[in-house]
Motif scaffolding. Structure first.
Motif, PDB file in Angstrom:
ATOM      1  N   LYS A   1      17.559  -1.328  32.696  1.00 51.74           N
ATOM      2  CA  LYS A   1      18.067  -1.852  31.324  1.00 51.74           C
ATOM      3  C   LYS A   1      19.364  -0.860  31.438  1.00 51.74           C
ATOM      4  CE  LYS A   1      14.104  -3.167  28.868  1.00 51.74           C
ATOM      5  NZ  LYS A   1      12.994  -2.940  27.776  1.00 51.74           N
ATOM      6  N   ILE A   2      19.431   0.244  31.581  1.00 51.23           N
ATOM      7  CA  ILE A   2      20.718   1.049  31.520  1.00 51.23           C
ATOM      8  C   ILE A   2      21.672   0.715  32.625  1.00 51.23           C
ATOM      9  CG2 ILE A   2      21.590   3.480  31.999  1.00 51.23           C
ATOM     10  CD1 ILE A   2      19.569   3.428  29.459  1.00 51.23           C
ATOM     11  N   ILE A   3      21.212   0.229  33.655  1.00 48.84           N
ATOM     12  CA  ILE A   3      22.221  -0.043  34.730  1.00 48.84           C
ATOM     13  C   ILE A   3      23.007  -1.295  34.399  1.00 48.84           C
ATOM     14  CG2 ILE A   3      22.492  -0.963  37.000  1.00 48.84           C
ATOM     15  CD1 ILE A   3      20.331   0.777  37.841  1.00 48.84           C
ATOM     16  N   LYS A   4      22.058  -2.195  33.712  1.00 43.05           N
ATOM     17  CA  LYS A   4      22.735  -3.882  33.437  1.00 43.05           C
ATOM     18  C   LYS A   4      23.443  -3.327  31.941  1.00 43.05           C
ATOM     19  CE  LYS A   4      21.698  -8.098  32.493  1.00 43.05           C
ATOM     20  NZ  LYS A   4      22.106  -8.961  33.683  1.00 43.05           N
ATOM     21  N   SER A   5      23.058  -2.261  31.055  1.00 47.05           N
ATOM     22  CA  SER A   5      23.898  -2.301  30.129  1.00 47.05           C
ATOM     23  C   SER A   5      25.349  -1.442  30.404  1.00 47.05           C
ATOM     24  CB  SER A   5      23.310  -1.458  29.034  1.00 47.05           C
ATOM     25  OG  SER A   5      21.941  -1.869  28.596  1.00 47.05           O
ATOM     26  N   TYR A   6      25.313  -0.618  31.485  1.00 41.53           N
ATOM     27  CA  TYR A   6      26.449   0.069  31.964  1.00 41.53           C
ATOM     28  C   TYR A   6      27.413  -0.928  32.580  1.00 41.53           C
ATOM     29  CZ  TYR A   6      29.612   3.371  34.177  1.00 41.53           C
ATOM     30  OH  TYR A   6      30.472   4.275  34.609  1.00 41.53           O
ATOM     31  N   GLU A   7      26.993  -1.878  33.205  1.00 39.26           N
ATOM     32  CA  GLU A   7      27.680  -2.728  34.055  1.00 39.26           C
ATOM     33  C   GLU A   7      28.322  -3.896  33.069  1.00 39.26           C
ATOM     34  OE1 GLU A   7      25.658  -6.271  36.040  1.00 39.26           O
ATOM     35  OE2 GLU A   7      26.254  -5.027  37.947  1.00 39.26           O
ATOM     36  N   ASN A   8      27.462  -4.163  31.868  1.00 35.43           N
ATOM     37  CA  ASN A   8      28.194  -5.165  30.944  1.00 35.43           C
ATOM     38  C   ASN A   8      29.367  -4.389  30.366  1.00 35.43           C
ATOM     39  OD1 ASN A   8      26.499  -7.167  31.731  1.00 35.43           O
ATOM     40  ND2 ASN A   8      24.906  -6.829  30.108  1.00 35.43           N
ATOM     41  N   SER A   9      29.050  -2.954  29.882  1.00 35.10           N
ATOM     42  CA  SER A   9      30.118  -2.268  29.037  1.00 35.10           C
ATOM     43  C   SER A   9      31.296  -2.037  30.016  1.00 35.10           C
ATOM     44  CB  SER A   9      29.471  -0.813  28.677  1.00 35.10           C
ATOM     45  OG  SER A   9      29.538   0.088  29.795  1.00 35.10           O
ATOM     46  N   LEU A  10      31.149  -2.004  31.122  1.00 39.98           N
ATOM     47  CA  LEU A  10      32.345  -1.727  32.196  1.00 39.98           C
ATOM     48  C   LEU A  10      33.135  -3.115  32.201  1.00 39.98           C
ATOM     49  CD1 LEU A  10      30.929  -0.029  35.115  1.00 39.98           C
ATOM     50  CD2 LEU A  10      32.365   0.985  33.447  1.00 39.98           C
TER      51      LEU A  10
END
Length: 99
Positions: free
Chosen positions: A50-59
């Motif tokens: 969930k953290i990785i996906k959120s970070y990826e989406n924010s980038l």
């Protein structure tokens, strides 16, 4: 309970029986705490995506799929609980050394 001391068998004293029982109880509690710790660490690890996906989406400027503040709070609470259990494990290990 029979104790072998200096090659001779003898019955354990009441005090020795209590110490043996205490040692076994601490070992059992330690095993339970280690299982709890493994479960908590597994649960925390399972939320990493969930953290990785959120970070990826924010980038890439996409909307976040998860409430990142709530996710952070939940994960921090889990880390706090992990640290608490680790401290309990350390104390139990100390007791085993003294029992």
């Amino acid at each position: 309970m029979v104790i072998i001391e200096d090659g001779l068998e003898r019955e354990a004293t009441e005090e020795e029986l209590k110490m043996i029982e205490e040692h076994e109880n601490v070992e059992k509690e330690l095993m339970q705490k280690n299982e709890e710790l493994a479960d908590l660490e597994r649960i925390l690890s399972e939320s990493d995506y969930k953290i990785i996906k959120s970070y990826e989406n924010s980038l890439i400027g996409k909307e976040l799929e998860y409430d990142i503040e709530q996710l952070h709070i939940e994960r921090q609470n889990m880390r706090d609980k992990i640290n608490e259990v680790k401290n309990e494990v350390a104390k139990l290990k100390e007791r085993l050394g003294g029992v």
